[in-house]
Design a protein around this motif. Structure first.
Motif, short mmCIF file in Angstrom:
data_model
loop_
_atom_site.label_atom_id
_atom_site.label_comp_id
_atom_site.label_asym_id
_atom_site.label_seq_id
_atom_site.Cartn_x
_atom_site.Cartn_y
_atom_site.Cartn_z
N TRP A 567 0.84 -1.21 0.00
CA TRP A 567 0.00 0.00 0.00
C TRP A 567 0.87 1.25 0.00
N ILE A 568 1.90 1.26 0.80
CA ILE A 568 2.79 2.42 0.86
C ILE A 568 3.44 2.65 -0.50
N LYS A 569 3.93 1.58 -1.13
CA LYS A 569 4.58 1.74 -2.43
C LYS A 569 3.61 2.25 -3.49
N SER A 570 2.34 1.84 -3.40
CA SER A 570 1.36 2.18 -4.44
C SER A 570 0.68 3.52 -4.21
N ASN A 571 0.58 3.97 -2.97
CA ASN A 571 -0.27 5.11 -2.64
C ASN A 571 0.45 6.31 -2.04
N THR A 572 1.75 6.24 -1.91
CA THR A 572 2.47 7.37 -1.34
C THR A 572 3.56 7.84 -2.30
N PRO A 573 3.87 9.13 -2.30
CA PRO A 573 4.96 9.64 -3.14
C PRO A 573 6.30 9.04 -2.71
N LYS A 574 7.23 8.97 -3.64
CA LYS A 574 8.53 8.38 -3.34
C LYS A 574 9.30 9.18 -2.29
N LYS A 575 9.00 10.46 -2.17
CA LYS A 575 9.69 11.29 -1.19
C LYS A 575 8.85 11.52 0.07
N ALA A 576 7.84 10.68 0.27
CA ALA A 576 7.01 10.80 1.47
C ALA A 576 7.82 10.47 2.71
N VAL A 577 7.53 11.17 3.80
CA VAL A 577 8.19 10.93 5.09
C VAL A 577 7.23 10.18 5.99
N ILE A 578 7.69 9.06 6.52
CA ILE A 578 6.82 8.18 7.32
C ILE A 578 7.37 8.06 8.73
N ALA A 579 6.47 8.21 9.70
CA ALA A 579 6.83 8.07 11.12
C ALA A 579 6.21 6.79 11.66
N GLY A 580 6.80 6.24 12.70
CA GLY A 580 6.29 5.03 13.31
C GLY A 580 7.29 4.45 14.28
N SER A 581 7.12 3.19 14.61
CA SER A 581 8.05 2.53 15.53
C SER A 581 9.37 2.24 14.83
N LYS A 589 11.76 1.26 5.14
CA LYS A 589 12.87 1.78 4.32
C LYS A 589 13.35 0.73 3.33
N LEU A 590 13.49 -0.51 3.79
CA LEU A 590 13.98 -1.57 2.92
C LEU A 590 12.99 -1.90 1.80
N CYS A 591 11.72 -2.02 2.15
CA CYS A 591 10.72 -2.49 1.18
C CYS A 591 10.21 -1.38 0.26
N THR A 592 10.18 -0.15 0.74
CA THR A 592 9.56 0.92 -0.04
C THR A 592 10.51 2.03 -0.44
N GLY A 593 11.62 2.19 0.28
CA GLY A 593 12.56 3.26 -0.02
C GLY A 593 12.09 4.63 0.42
N ARG A 594 11.02 4.71 1.21
CA ARG A 594 10.52 6.00 1.67
C ARG A 594 11.43 6.57 2.76
N ILE A 595 11.26 7.87 3.01
CA ILE A 595 12.08 8.57 4.01
C ILE A 595 11.51 8.31 5.40
N LEU A 596 12.39 8.14 6.38
CA LEU A 596 11.97 7.82 7.75
C LEU A 596 12.18 9.01 8.68
N THR A 597 11.42 9.02 9.74
CA THR A 597 11.68 10.00 10.80
C THR A 597 12.68 9.46 11.82
N ASN A 598 12.66 8.15 12.02
CA ASN A 598 13.55 7.52 13.01
C ASN A 598 13.80 6.07 12.58
N HIS A 599 14.75 5.42 13.26
CA HIS A 599 15.14 4.05 12.88
C HIS A 599 15.80 3.37 14.08
N PRO A 600 16.11 2.06 13.98
CA PRO A 600 16.57 1.31 15.17
C PRO A 600 18.02 1.53 15.57
N HIS A 601 18.85 2.17 14.75
CA HIS A 601 20.24 2.37 15.14
C HIS A 601 20.29 3.50 16.16
N TYR A 602 20.42 3.12 17.43
CA TYR A 602 20.10 4.02 18.55
C TYR A 602 21.31 4.76 19.10
#
Length: 734
Positions: A567-581, A589-602
């Motif tokens: 759904w993210i790949k089909s319905n969001t722009p490639k430069k969309a920023v996504i927040a979450g856990s 990031k791996l599956c869609t290539g979208r931009i993240l707000t945060n990630h697990p490397h702490y």
């Protein structure tokens, strides 16, 4: 007669260490004939043993590699599932690391791929970071380049090249464990037993088959090679060429270990402590220990350069400690001379000087660099070991994770089922007694006045290599007991240490002499009979289960996450920023290539603060506050997960929403006590009222959804648009 004369001469020497006397005596007994020459038959036997033992080591390593690869395939049906499902199987931070391998391959050239990593603006929104500086991903860079230049693209998919490399490193891991045990015991049968124990205790010795890209799966094989090289280095009478080659092997393995794991500095600090303790007790050759300190410093500083002078490495305790030890040595040159009380006083002053210098150097470096990247680790350790409670969100996040808790007792039940834990305790007890005796003799200077029988019992057991591995297993055992995630450093070495003891002439000689039953024939029989019986037991009890395990077929099944990624790949722009856990966003990031707000490397302070802010969607905050926070990171979409919002895995006080409530000064949900100064929030929990992934545009606000979970468009907003998505159903807002 010649051996007796040699021992008589040695006993009357002054200033000779016990361990050196013991090794010289053992070398005389084993390798020297009455005419002083080594027989040709013995040479032939050694070559044959080396050939057979080496062949067995390589075979076991390859079999282990095939074994874990087959388990991975059977568990997921990896060869038959879709690409998105394969990528989703790389959970949490594993997906983040693999995404950089994928990016390097998708780049039009190697140069463009490297430029994209050095000036990365997709991993953290509104920020450009240097991935090579922040994370240990040089292995992904190397593999991607190797895949490009090798003529294998037509025959092997990139993902298989990646995972087969990791499974291949397991072969190196097992071979290194095998060789270490062989070096310690003098027989390759010990290495065979170590490898068998590693495989039969797979649940507790490795997790490579289900966390393939994890940094430790890259690093631990090189760490095992380093331990094998150090064990060989501490052998007496090494030829100069052999010693130089061994030091080179130690350096290369240390460098690769440091390059591939962000926790390298803490593991090598433990190793430096091992060297420091044994050197203070005069159990290791000082010159070789100095070389190891220098190698550690050189290796980690070289990694620091490759990681663009990563400040966390420069401010590590390892660098401060090693520099302090080398400085303290120049001040106290005669520390190892004098009577017992004199030496104990010098030793106390030396330890105090090293500790004070370490703290001063470390604080000085951190002040200059304004370093705060590792402060969460020290907050976590302070709270873990009872030096005061904390409301710090990052520290509590670690404290509440099972992986950072104490080692569960059922671990010992599993290890005992294979006889590993019993054998380990048996060998550890004997070696600890020998170490205590040798330490006392070295410090008191009484080594040269002991009787021959006493020396054979108390000193031949503890060669420098054995002493190093004893202290190594003790310190890393303490680390594993306190932090479950670190058990893989201990349990694999436990296999080596236990197998060495069961095949050791020194250990069994100690036992037989203690009960006055020693004869060379009995010693030879028992050192081979016990490990053979153990191997037969392991084969009889566990081989049928392993065959059944290999025949079990399962399949990857996670339709909700697959649907979300599609759904993210089909319905969001490639430069969309996504927040979450953190965990889910690595997969995004791996599956869609979208931009993240945060990630697990702490391991970055600003990222930790950003993560805490993004997680306010699970706190008791107003929609306006949440909207303001998300927009400050450029967020277009936010993913709210029921598994976090309504979490039941952790007990009250350790759920993510509880940690946020405590950090925000709010009372927690549910029955139970709250600290007196916590107050009730004016707002309900945000995620319980807005359980969707939705679009946040610059001209809209976060929309208050009705309790019936119907999407309602906010009134009086011109051009507002909101797209709602639920992992079970999808619908437009009307």
């Amino acid at each position: 007669m010649k051996v007796i004369d040699i021992m008589t001469t040695i006993r009357h020497r002054k200033g000779i260490k016990v361990t050196e006397v013991a090794e010289d005596h053992l070398a005389q007994e084993k390798n020297v004939k009455p005419d002083g020459k080594v027989g040709s038959g013995e040479k032939l036997w050694k070559r044959l043993s080396l050939t057979v033992g080496g062949t067995v080591a390589i075979s076991l390593g390859l079999l282990t590699s095939v074994y874990v690869a087959t388990l991975h395939e059977n568990d997921l049906w990896f060869s038959n599932i879709k690409e998105v499902e394969r990528e989703i199987s790389f959970r949490t931070e594993c997906g983040l690391y693999y995404s950089y391998y994928k990016e390097m391959l998708q780049a039009t050239s190697i140069q463009q791929g490297l430029h994209g990593l050095i000036y990365d603006n997709k991993t953290e929104s509104l920020r450009t970071i240097n991935v090579l500086e922040r994370m240990n991903v040089y292995q992904e860079v190397f593999l991607s380049i190797l895949y490009r230049i090798l003529p294998i693209q037509k025959y092997l998919e990139p993902v298989y090249f990646y995972i087969y490399t990791l499974f291949g490193l397991q072969a190196l891991y097992v071979i290194a464990l095998y060789v270490t045990s062989w070096l310690l015991s003098g027989t390759w049968l010990s290495g065979l037993l170590a490898a068998f124990w590693y495989i039969t205790n797979r649940i507790d010795t490795t997790r490579v088959e289900f966390t393939i890209p994890l940094r430790e799966n890259w690093a631990l094989p090189f760490f095992a090679v380093q331990i094998a090289a150090i064990t060989y280095l501490f052998r007496s009478h090494l030829r100069p060429l052999h010693e130089k080659l061994t030091l080179l092997a130690v350096f290369i393995s240390t460098f690769l270990f440091s390059l591939t794991w962000q926790f390298n500095q803490f593991m090598m600090l433990m190793q430096a402590l091992v060297l420091f303790i044994l050197d203070c007790l005069d159990m290791l050759p000082t010159a070789k220990v100095t070389w190891l300190y220098i190698i550690q410093l050189t290796g980690i500083l070289l990694v620091c350069v490759l990681q663009f002078f990563n400040s966390m490495i420069l401010g590590s305790l390892l660098i401060s400690f090693n520099v302090s030890v080398l400085l303290a040595r120049t001040v106290q040159k005669n520390m190892k001379m004098g009577c017992l009380l004199n030496r104990l006083g010098k030793l106390f002053f030396h330890v105090l000087m090293v500790l004070c210098l370490t703290l001063l150097v470390n604080n000085f470096i951190k002040k200059i660099l304004n370093l705060e990247s590792d402060e969460h680790i020290f907050k976590f350790l302070k709270a873990k070991f009872g030096f005061g409670a904390t409301r710090d969100f990052d520290a509590n996040l670690y404290l509440c994770e099972e992986a950072f808790g104490l080692l569960p007792f059922n671990t010992f039940a599993r290890l005992s089922d294979t006889l590993l834990f019993y054998a380990y305790l048996f060998v550890l007890l004997l070696m600890a007694i020998a170490a205590a005796v040798v330490a006392y003799q070295n410090l008191s200077g009484s080594a040269n006045v002991q009787s021959t029988d006493k020396m054979e019992i108390c000193t031949i057991v503890l060669k420098p290599g054995a002493a190093y591995n004893l202290m190594h297993t003790v310190l890393f055992g303490c680390l594993a007991l306190s932090t479950m995630r670190m058990k893989y450093l201990w349990t694999s070495h436990m296999c080596v240490f236990a197998s060495f003891g069961l095949c050791s002439t020194e250990v069994w000689g100690f036992v037989l002499k203690s009960v006055r039953l020693y004869t060379p024939q009995r010693l030879c029989v028992i050192r081979y009979l016990v490990p053979i019986i153990t191997l037969l037991y392991l084969s009889y009890k566990f081989c049928p289960g392993m065959m059944d395990e290999l025949s079990e077929l399962r399949e990857f099944y996670d339709p909700d996450t697959v649907e979300l990624m599609n759904w993210i790949k089909s319905n969001t722009p490639k430069k969309a920023v996504i927040a979450g856990s953190m965990q889910l966003l690595a997969g995004v990031k791996l599956c869609t290539g979208r931009i993240l707000t945060n990630h697990p490397h702490y391991e970055d302070k600003s990222l930790r603060e950003r993560t805490k802010q993004v997680y306010q969607v699970y706190a008791k905050r107003s929609p306006e506050d949440v909207y303001s926070i998300l927009r400050s990171f450029g967020t277009n979409y936010v993913i709210l997960e029921d598994s976090i919002c309504y979490e039941r895995r952790h007990s009250r006080g350790c759920r993510l929403r509880d940690l946020l409530d405590i950090a925000n000064g709010h009372v927690m949900d549910g029955l139970g006590e709250n600290e007196p100064d916590l107050k009730a929030s004016l707002y309900p929990r945000f995620c319980t009222c807005y359980p969707y992934l939705f679009l946040v545009k610059s001209r809209t606000e976060l929309m208050p959804f009705a309790e019936t979970m119907k999407c309602q468009k906010k009134k009086n907003l011109q051009g507002a648009e909101t797209v709602c998505y639920n992992m079970r159903e999808r619908r437009n807002c009307n």
